[in-house]
Enzyme design. Structure first.
Site, PDB file in Angstrom:
ATOM      1  N   ASP A  25     -12.092   8.903   7.781  1.00  0.00           N
ATOM      2  CA  ASP A  25     -12.129   9.587   8.900  1.00  0.00           C
ATOM      3  C   ASP A  25     -12.747  10.558   8.959  1.00  0.00           C
ATOM      4  O   ASP A  25     -12.751  11.174   7.746  1.00  0.00           O
ATOM      5  CB  ASP A  25     -10.515   9.666   9.211  1.00  0.00           C
TER       6      ASP A  25
ATOM      7  N   GLU B 249       0.796  -1.166   0.119  1.00  0.00           N
ATOM      8  CA  GLU B 249      -0.041   0.069  -0.072  1.00  0.00           C
ATOM      9  C   GLU B 249       0.936   1.074  -0.073  1.00  0.00           C
ATOM     10  O   GLU B 249       1.800   1.186   0.740  1.00  0.00           O
ATOM     11  CB  GLU B 249      -0.811  -0.114   1.103  1.00  0.00           C
TER      12      GLU B 249
ATOM     13  N   ALA C  38      -7.488  12.355   2.879  1.00  0.00           N
ATOM     14  CA  ALA C  38      -8.517  13.014   4.129  1.00  0.00           C
ATOM     15  C   ALA C  38      -9.578  13.685   3.117  1.00  0.00           C
ATOM     16  O   ALA C  38      -9.090  14.742   2.630  1.00  0.00           O
ATOM     17  CB  ALA C  38      -7.797  13.557   5.062  1.00  0.00           C
TER      18      ALA C  38
END
Length: 293
Positions: free
Chosen positions: A109, A17, A51
């Site tokens: 998140d 990843e 994000a």
């Protein structure tokens, strides 16, 4: 290759990843890393989704480059954050048209400064809803989801966390990739609890090699995982010696991974932090040798 196909034959599934870099020098370092790691023939390379969806386009671009230039299967991370259902479907369509056949479906998140996750108007609240959306609109997609051996920090109870994972599986997830951990006992207990709950998908342990004590401390502070006291002691004793920290981390990861292999895991997912040196050492030690191609 779709995620649904990787673990069927009994072949060990190695995956790595990476994350989208913030600048051109980061891009250059990332592709040097990938050129090193794809020689070990990973089943796929996954690319995170920033994000609030801040790198959503870059995620597709990088996955496309990984597949076209490095000839390695890519998996795109995808979250619910800040998007309506229509925007999510549009992104999936763009990813599909770019040749991306695998999605890592995550809730995401809360945006910076917010303590709880609040879905966008007309958006989704849970990763299980995202899995359903993918299955309804792109049934051929391979889908990976997250699992938490030490329980998601927002879960009310371990049982509630397991029930949430079961919903993701029932919605159509093909495999489960765990949050990083350093104590294998947590993974073994998690695997047993999943089996008892009727979760029958491959469970892939997530491994993050330690290369620098301060960096791993920051990461661990965000994920509520156990940091074994013996390992902490060794790293603290070497906190003024970066080379020693690296060696301790690699040595620990090799032993941890070998124990997991002996316990019959179907694959391993490495959080490589866009660097190759530690993973190359670990892969070589475990007998996953580079291809000459």
């Amino acid at each position: 290759m779709r995620i649904s196909e990787i673990y069927r034959s009994g072949t060990f599934g190695l995956s790595v990843e990476i994350f989208p870099p913030k600048n051109e020098s980061g891009d250059a370092e990332l592709f040097r890393t990938l050129e090193e790691l794809v020689r070990y023939k990973p089943a796929f390379v996954s690319c995170t989704y920033g994000a609030g969806g801040s790198t959503s386009k870059r995620t597709i671009e990088l996955c496309n480059t990984i597949q076209k230039d490095l000839h390695s299967t890519a998996t795109a991370h995808f979250t619910c954050v800040g998007s309506t259902r229509e925007q999510l479907v549009d992104w999936l369509k763009e990813a599909s048209e770019a040749g991306i056949g695998n999605i890592m479906a995550l809730r995401g998140d809360p945006p910076k400064g917010e303590e709880t996750f609040i879905p966008a108007d007309g958006g989704l609240k849970y990763a299980s809803e995202l899995v359903t959306l993918i299955r309804e609109n792109f049934p051929e997609m391979g889908i990976g989801v997250a699992g938490y051996p030490e329980v998601h920090p927002e879960a009310l109870t371990p049982q509630a966390d397991l029930e949430n994972l079961k919903r993701k599986v029932d919605a159509g997830a093909d495999a489960i990739y765990t949050q990083l951990f350093f104590n294998n006992q947590h993974f073994y207990r998690f695997r047993e609890r999943c089996a008892q709950a009727g979760i029958d998908r491959p469970i892939i342990p997530g491994i993050m090699p330690i290369t620098e004590y301060r960096r791993i401390q920051r990461i661990m502070s965000m994920c509520s995982s156990e940091f074994p006291a013996e390992l902490v002691g060794r790293l603290e004793a070497a906190q003024d010696d970066l080379e020693a920290q690296f060696e301790i981390g690699v040595e620990y990861a090799i032993a941890q991974c070998q124990e997991l292999i002996d316990a019959g895991v179907p694959g391993m997912h490495f959080y490589v932090l866009n660097r190759s040196q530690a993973c190359k050492r670990i892969f070589d030690a475990l007998g996953w040798h580079e291809s000459e191609a």
